[in-house]
Design a protein around this motif. Structure first.
Motif, PDB file in Angstrom:
ATOM      1  N   ARG A   1      95.872  31.392  52.450  1.00  0.00           N
ATOM      2  CA  ARG A   1      95.381  30.020  52.331  1.00  0.00           C
ATOM      3  C   ARG A   1      95.199  29.379  53.711  1.00  0.00           C
ATOM      4  NH1 ARG A   1      94.597  26.667  48.331  1.00  0.00           N
ATOM      5  NH2 ARG A   1      95.634  28.052  46.855  1.00  0.00           N
TER       6      ARG A   1
ATOM      7  N   TYR B   1      91.991  30.696  55.115  1.00  0.00           N
ATOM      8  CA  TYR B   1      90.834  30.086  54.458  1.00  0.00           C
ATOM      9  C   TYR B   1      90.614  28.660  54.958  1.00  0.00           C
ATOM     10  CZ  TYR B   1      88.552  33.067  51.015  1.00  0.00           C
ATOM     11  OH  TYR B   1      87.765  34.002  50.414  1.00  0.00           O
ATOM     12  N   ASP B   2      91.665  27.918  55.150  1.00  0.00           N
ATOM     13  CA  ASP B   2      91.534  26.557  55.674  1.00  0.00           C
ATOM     14  C   ASP B   2      90.862  26.572  57.048  1.00  0.00           C
ATOM     15  OD1 ASP B   2      92.726  25.493  53.420  1.00  0.00           O
ATOM     16  OD2 ASP B   2      94.710  25.277  54.337  1.00  0.00           O
TER      17      ASP B   2
ATOM     18  N   ALA C   1      87.316  23.013  48.504  1.00  0.00           N
ATOM     19  CA  ALA C   1      88.711  23.314  48.175  1.00  0.00           C
ATOM     20  C   ALA C   1      88.850  23.857  46.755  1.00  0.00           C
ATOM     21  CB  ALA C   1      89.554  22.054  48.347  1.00  0.00           C
ATOM     22  N   ASP C   2      88.048  23.345  45.829  1.00  0.00           N
ATOM     23  CA  ASP C   2      88.127  23.831  44.453  1.00  0.00           C
ATOM     24  C   ASP C   2      87.664  25.280  44.355  1.00  0.00           C
ATOM     25  OD1 ASP C   2      89.069  21.399  43.585  1.00  0.00           O
ATOM     26  OD2 ASP C   2      87.087  20.651  42.990  1.00  0.00           O
TER      27      ASP C   2
ATOM     28  N   VAL D   1      87.784  27.514  46.751  1.00  0.00           N
ATOM     29  CA  VAL D   1      88.825  28.338  47.360  1.00  0.00           C
ATOM     30  C   VAL D   1      89.983  28.536  46.388  1.00  0.00           C
ATOM     31  CG1 VAL D   1      90.554  28.426  49.199  1.00  0.00           C
ATOM     32  CG2 VAL D   1      88.201  27.726  49.719  1.00  0.00           C
ATOM     33  N   GLU D   2      90.334  27.484  45.661  1.00  0.00           N
ATOM     34  CA  GLU D   2      91.404  27.603  44.669  1.00  0.00           C
ATOM     35  C   GLU D   2      91.068  28.688  43.649  1.00  0.00           C
ATOM     36  OE1 GLU D   2      95.144  26.668  43.614  1.00  0.00           O
ATOM     37  OE2 GLU D   2      94.038  25.535  45.149  1.00  0.00           O
ATOM     38  N   LEU D   3      89.821  28.729  43.222  1.00  0.00           N
ATOM     39  CA  LEU D   3      89.394  29.755  42.273  1.00  0.00           C
ATOM     40  C   LEU D   3      89.430  31.147  42.900  1.00  0.00           C
ATOM     41  CD1 LEU D   3      86.344  27.855  40.735  1.00  0.00           C
ATOM     42  CD2 LEU D   3      88.462  28.430  39.540  1.00  0.00           C
TER      43      LEU D   3
ATOM     44  N   LEU E   1      91.377  32.218  45.237  1.00  0.00           N
ATOM     45  CA  LEU E   1      92.729  32.672  45.568  1.00  0.00           C
ATOM     46  C   LEU E   1      93.667  32.713  44.370  1.00  0.00           C
ATOM     47  CD1 LEU E   1      93.358  30.857  48.978  1.00  0.00           C
ATOM     48  CD2 LEU E   1      92.105  32.960  48.490  1.00  0.00           C
ATOM     49  N   ALA E   2      93.187  32.286  43.210  1.00  0.00           N
ATOM     50  CA  ALA E   2      94.073  32.172  42.053  1.00  0.00           C
ATOM     51  C   ALA E   2      94.499  33.522  41.489  1.00  0.00           C
ATOM     52  CB  ALA E   2      93.393  31.355  40.963  1.00  0.00           C
TER      53      ALA E   2
END
Length: 436
Positions: free
Chosen positions: A217, A220-221, A314-315, A317-319, A321-322
């Motif tokens: 994470r 990715y940031d 951000a959304d 990336v959340e998908l 990395l989930a």
């Protein structure tokens, strides 16, 4: 006239299904792709190519040209597979900033010849990829954000047309065919040589940084921050790697077309992410560009899928990395934009890519994991559906897809019109035909 008559027509080697070495000669670079061709011809020279095309035209057969087998789709049943590896001349005309390459030349040869003269071509990330196939499909690599598609750097093309006649195509001599060949694939003629514009080889700063999975994470940031403001000279790709039998990791691959000090400043954000396992950043000679990603140089069984992303927030990336990467080997995001989104007035069929990111999904094509690999790729794409544009560059199409995904409606209609006019008997078949 039968296919057995080919041996009396050509100087080069002709292999039929019962011949020793046929299977190896017909093998694509991606070992997952099967090529059930009727014959394999290894052309001795451009005259051989012309003789083969004339034979195919009279016999009602189709020729599929594959210099190296990269990008093969497997849509070649009953065809004559043309290998052009012996057409491997490289001539650098430094005063003109032009390189002339035969159809069998690979990018590593061009970089090695042009680099000592302070010049470079618009290569991809792997030196073993053939120049011709890469360029006919557009070609996206480390130089693309600065200069656009490799196909737009073409200045002249030596071809054999559907009647078996050799010719030279330029923007002045045949603007329609010149446009189609630069990014529309090899569906309109067999290319025997290309002349490409060369560019002053910049000092290049780049390399690969590897972190353990728990830093994903943070990396990715950093990737999002860097690519949000990146100049055209900077290209950054992020990878979630899961090598078979090894620990998962995250990497950044990067190239800056400029001085090391400037590159270090642009990438200072990376230094805030601690715990790197390795960091190869430094000055990179042009001839060593392939060392950054260290892609396989030998044929491998793989399954790939690529999709253009309309954004990466951000959304998204959340998908991404989930869920774990397995059973895939790599989930890659390439930052695009720059010149790719704004082609010049003389651009070829590749057109513009307005989407800022390219998603790449790579898995092994071995029988025991192939099904799971494809299912995982479909799952990732479904999760990111809101960000998937539905189109993709020709150069990243995968078996089972069609050229229609790569072009606007008007561009596809134009390509199809050119195909029907220049090759009405379908003497040629590209990896991804425009009429498919």
């Amino acid at each position: 006239m039968t296919i057995n008559d080919l041996r009396g027509v050509l100087k080069g080697r002709v292999l039929l299904a019962d011949d020793d070495g046929f299977e190896q000669a017909a093998t694509a670079w991606n070992l997952t792709v099967r090529q059930p061709v009727a014959a394999v011809v290894e052309a001795a020279d451009a005259d051989d190519v012309a003789a083969l095309v004339r034979f195919a035209r009279r016999a009602g057969m189709t020729v599929a040209a594959q210099p190296s087998g990269h990008g093969a789709s497997g849509d070649v049943e009953g065809l004559i597979l043309l290998r052009t590896g012996l057409l491997n001349e490289v001539e650098v005309r430094a005063e003109e900033r032009v390189v002339r390459v035969g159809a069998g030349v690979k990018w590593g040869q061009v970089l090695a010849a042009a680099g000592p003269l302070g010049l470079t071509g618009l290569s991809g990330s792997a030196p073993g990829v053939g120049v011709t196939g890469y360029t006919l499909g557009g070609g996206v690599g480390w130089f693309s954000r600065k200069y656009g598609f490799a196909s737009d750097s073409v200045r002249a093309i030596d071809i054999v047309d559907a009647d078996g006649e050799p010719g030279r195509v330029t923007a002045e001599s045949d603007p329609e065919l010149f446009w189609a060949l630069r990014g529309g694939g090899g569906d309109f003629a067999v290319v025997t040589a290309l002349e490409l514009e060369l560019y002053p080889a910049p000092t290049m700063y780049g390399g690969r940084i590897i972190w353990p999975e728990h830093r994903t994470r943070e990396v990715y940031d950093a990737f999002l921050e860097i690519t949000a403001e990146a100049p055209r000279e900077l290209s950054v790709w992020i990878n979630r790697f899961q090598p078979p039998g090894a620990s998962a990791m995250v990497t950044l691959d990067l190239v800056y077309l400029g001085e090391a000090a400037q590159g270090e400043d642009l990438l200072a954000r990376i230094d805030k992410v601690g715990g790197a396992i390795s960091d190869s950043r430094g000055v990179v000679p042009v001839a060593d560009l392939g060392d950054i990603t260290a892609e396989p140089t030998d044929p491998t069984p793989s399954i790939t899928r690529a999709e253009l992303l309309t954004g990466l927030d951000a959304d998204a990336v959340e998908l991404l990395l989930a869920k774990p990467v397995e059973p895939l080997v790599n989930v890659q995001i390439r930052h695009l934009g720059g010149a790719l989104a704004e082609p010049g007035g003389g651009a070829g069929a590749s057109g513009a890519v307005v989407e800022p990111y390219l998603l790449g999904l790579l898995g092994l094509g071995l029988p025991h994991v192939a099904g799971a690999t494809r299912a995982k790729q479909a799952e990732v794409v479904a999760d990111l559906e809101a960000y998937i544009s539905g189109r993709k560059p020709y150069t990243v199409l995968s078996p089972g897809e069609t050229a229609a995904k790569s072009f606007s409606g008007s561009a596809l209609a134009r390509l199809r019109e050119i195909k029907r006019a220049r090759d009405p008997h379908n003497v040629f078949r590209a990896n991804y035909p425009v009429l498919g």
